[in-house]
Design an enzyme around this catalytic site. Sequence first.
Site, PDB file in Angstrom:
ATOM      1  NE  ARG A   2      -3.638  -2.026   2.347  1.00  0.00           N
ATOM      2  CZ  ARG A   2      -4.231  -2.409   3.450  1.00  0.00           C
ATOM      3  NH1 ARG A   2      -4.264  -1.623   4.489  1.00  0.00           N
ATOM      4  NH2 ARG A   2      -4.774  -3.581   3.503  1.00  0.00           N
ATOM      5  NE  ARG A   6      -6.990   4.070   7.661  1.00  0.00           N
ATOM      6  CZ  ARG A   6      -7.259   3.021   8.417  1.00  0.00           C
ATOM      7  NH1 ARG A   6      -8.060   3.128   9.441  1.00  0.00           N
ATOM      8  NH2 ARG A   6      -6.718   1.860   8.145  1.00  0.00           N
ATOM      9  NE  ARG A  15     -11.810   5.477   3.253  1.00  0.00           N
ATOM     10  CZ  ARG A  15     -13.006   5.291   3.810  1.00  0.00           C
ATOM     11  NH1 ARG A  15     -14.014   6.061   3.462  1.00  0.00           N
ATOM     12  NH2 ARG A  15     -13.187   4.353   4.697  1.00  0.00           N
ATOM     13  CG  ASP A  52      -9.327  -3.807  -0.499  1.00  0.00           C
ATOM     14  OD1 ASP A  52      -8.475  -3.197   0.150  1.00  0.00           O
ATOM     15  OD2 ASP A  52      -9.771  -4.919  -0.155  1.00  0.00           O
ATOM     16  CE1 TYR A 128      -9.447  -9.679   5.680  1.00  0.00           C
ATOM     17  CE2 TYR A 128      -8.161 -10.774   3.971  1.00  0.00           C
ATOM     18  CZ  TYR A 128      -8.223  -9.946   5.081  1.00  0.00           C
ATOM     19  OH  TYR A 128      -7.086  -9.405   5.603  1.00  0.00           O
TER      20      TYR A 128
HETATM   21  O1  CP3 Z   1      -2.022   2.345  -2.502  1.00  0.00           O
HETATM   22  C1  CP3 Z   1      -2.751   1.454  -2.106  1.00  0.00           C
HETATM   23  O2  CP3 Z   1      -3.286   1.479  -1.012  1.00  0.00           O
HETATM   24  C2  CP3 Z   1      -2.936   0.287  -3.037  1.00  0.00           C
HETATM   25  C3  CP3 Z   1      -4.260  -0.332  -3.053  1.00  0.00           C
HETATM   26  C4  CP3 Z   1      -4.496  -1.444  -2.038  1.00  0.00           C
HETATM   27  C5  CP3 Z   1      -5.445  -1.365  -0.975  1.00  0.00           C
HETATM   28  N1  CP3 Z   1      -5.565  -2.601  -0.413  1.00  0.00           N
HETATM   29  C6  CP3 Z   1      -6.220  -0.169  -0.576  1.00  0.00           C
HETATM   30  C7  CP3 Z   1      -6.666  -0.085   0.842  1.00  0.00           C
HETATM   31  C8  CP3 Z   1      -3.977  -2.731  -2.026  1.00  0.00           C
HETATM   32  C9  CP3 Z   1      -2.863  -3.311  -2.881  1.00  0.00           C
HETATM   33  C10 CP3 Z   1      -4.674  -3.460  -1.012  1.00  0.00           C
HETATM   34  C11 CP3 Z   1      -4.454  -4.886  -0.762  1.00  0.00           C
HETATM   35  C12 CP3 Z   1      -5.181  -5.550   0.333  1.00  0.00           C
HETATM   36  N2  CP3 Z   1      -6.419  -5.269   0.841  1.00  0.00           N
HETATM   37  C13 CP3 Z   1      -4.694  -6.694   0.991  1.00  0.00           C
HETATM   38  C14 CP3 Z   1      -3.413  -7.426   0.646  1.00  0.00           C
HETATM   39  C15 CP3 Z   1      -2.208  -6.752   1.217  1.00  0.00           C
HETATM   40  C16 CP3 Z   1      -2.193  -6.698   2.724  1.00  0.00           C
HETATM   41  O3  CP3 Z   1      -2.307  -5.572   3.251  1.00  0.00           O
HETATM   42  O4  CP3 Z   1      -2.051  -7.747   3.358  1.00  0.00           O
HETATM   43  C17 CP3 Z   1      -5.637  -7.066   1.962  1.00  0.00           C
HETATM   44  C18 CP3 Z   1      -5.523  -8.213   2.940  1.00  0.00           C
HETATM   45  C19 CP3 Z   1      -6.736  -6.157   1.850  1.00  0.00           C
HETATM   46  C20 CP3 Z   1      -8.012  -6.162   2.630  1.00  0.00           C
HETATM   47  C21 CP3 Z   1      -8.130  -4.921   3.419  1.00  0.00           C
HETATM   48  N3  CP3 Z   1      -8.393  -3.671   2.884  1.00  0.00           N
HETATM   49  C22 CP3 Z   1      -7.965  -4.754   4.820  1.00  0.00           C
HETATM   50  C23 CP3 Z   1      -7.617  -5.858   5.787  1.00  0.00           C
HETATM   51  C24 CP3 Z   1      -8.178  -3.392   5.097  1.00  0.00           C
HETATM   52  C25 CP3 Z   1      -8.258  -2.708   6.453  1.00  0.00           C
HETATM   53  C26 CP3 Z   1      -6.894  -2.372   6.949  1.00  0.00           C
HETATM   54  C27 CP3 Z   1      -6.898  -1.081   7.721  1.00  0.00           C
HETATM   55  O5  CP3 Z   1      -5.817  -0.493   7.784  1.00  0.00           O
HETATM   56  O6  CP3 Z   1      -7.935  -0.658   8.255  1.00  0.00           O
HETATM   57  C28 CP3 Z   1      -8.407  -2.724   3.879  1.00  0.00           C
HETATM   58  C29 CP3 Z   1      -8.648  -1.289   3.702  1.00  0.00           C
HETATM   59  C30 CP3 Z   1      -7.736  -0.590   2.745  1.00  0.00           C
HETATM   60  N4  CP3 Z   1      -7.472  -1.003   1.471  1.00  0.00           N
HETATM   61  C31 CP3 Z   1      -7.098   0.657   2.978  1.00  0.00           C
HETATM   62  C32 CP3 Z   1      -6.434   0.986   1.767  1.00  0.00           C
HETATM   63  C33 CP3 Z   1      -5.686   2.238   1.475  1.00  0.00           C
HETATM   64  C34 CP3 Z   1      -7.200   1.443   4.272  1.00  0.00           C
HETATM   65  C35 CP3 Z   1      -8.513   2.149   4.338  1.00  0.00           C
HETATM   66  C36 CP3 Z   1      -8.373   3.631   4.198  1.00  0.00           C
HETATM   67  O7  CP3 Z   1      -7.261   4.145   4.339  1.00  0.00           O
HETATM   68  O8  CP3 Z   1      -9.373   4.308   3.912  1.00  0.00           O
END
Ligand code: CP3
Length: 322
Positions: A2, A6, A15, A52, A128
């Site tokens: 990522r 946030r 967002r 995501d 999930y």
């Molecule tokens: O720049 C980027 O962020 C790239 C896009 C990206 C996101 N998720 C956006 C995101 C990528 C490559 C992912 C992969 C992803 N999503 C994975 C595999 C990699 C890893 O982290 O293990 C997994 C397991 C997910 C599922 C997921 N999405 C979870 C468990 C969460 C919550 C985590 C948290 O910090 O609350 C998300 C939310 C998510 N996906 C965020 C982002 C930027 C955070 C939410 C936000 O910032 O609004």
Amino acid sequence: MRQAGRYLPEYRKVRAQAGSFLNLCYNPELASEVTLQPIRRFGLDAAILFSDILVVPDALGQRVSFVEGEGPRLDPLTSAADLARLDKLQVGTKFDLVNETVARTRAALPPEVALIGFCGAPWTVATYMVGGRGSPDQADARLMAYRDPDTFSRLIDLLVETSVQYLSGQISAGADAIQIFDSWAGSLPDNEFDRWVVAPTRHIVREIKARHPNTPIIGFPRAAGEKTTRYVRETGVDGVSCDTAFSLEAMATLAEEEQVVVQGNLDPLLLVAGGEALETRTRQILSTLAGRPFVFNLGHGIVPQTPPENVARLVALIRNQE
Ligand code: CP3
């Protein structure tokens, strides 16, 4: 790993404008904007598409939401009847929105900056879907795989097929490379690892290579440890992203003996800590992997409390050593 999220004030602004997290994923204009933000700020060599891994279950009709501060929530898929309720009716429409994000982003990026598309690996996405949320041990999916391997195997097959469609669309729209995130690959014993991690990933790699032979494929079998060598040999990935716990020596050996590009593996918490600890470890990674096919990256996603200045400092440190 990522890049958006946030920890960046400019991301938080977009967002908030988008409303829900999934609205942001399906809004090509805003999703493209948040993909570009870290590139503008830090001048990285590659951008990762903002989307995501849970877009795939959402597109298949499972209810998915993101609860602020708690992570994803899904209506758990616990039976063959739940699996039968999924359908592909919305998949094309929803993936088209992601593909439009890819096309817009590719057009806006400088030609020398690569755009990485991605999906979750079937095993990780299934954890999930079955558990309904993230869990420390993925117990629900592991139990379903033992108790009802037939249903679980049909779920994995559906995810293979849908992930191929998801990735292929991203490549056709302009993604230069793709990454398959298997964040929970580390929770399985070796026979189950071969069945639910290696085999589905090999299947995806074969299908993508048949359609897009020149697009590099990166795998991320997080916490797979010594099983990583088998993963690399048997899936046919071109690159392997190594998690924080993977030793630098093991990364060097993989790069040397398996003809694979290694990527990794700075502890994201070092970007929170900053200072000497960040500098020392960064230098150690660079010197151990110098001269090998290596991409500097984090060992897992960036965390919300990361000061953006520390990311800028890391980039400057790496550039100065090159
Ligand atoms: O720049 C980027 O962020 C790239 C896009 C990206 C996101 N998720 C956006 C995101 C990528 C490559 C992912 C992969 C992803 N999503 C994975 C595999 C990699 C890893 O982290 O293990 C997994 C397991 C997910 C599922 C997921 N999405 C979870 C468990 C969460 C919550 C985590 C948290 O910090 O609350 C998300 C939310 C998510 N996906 C965020 C982002 C930027 C955070 C939410 C936000 O910032 O609004």
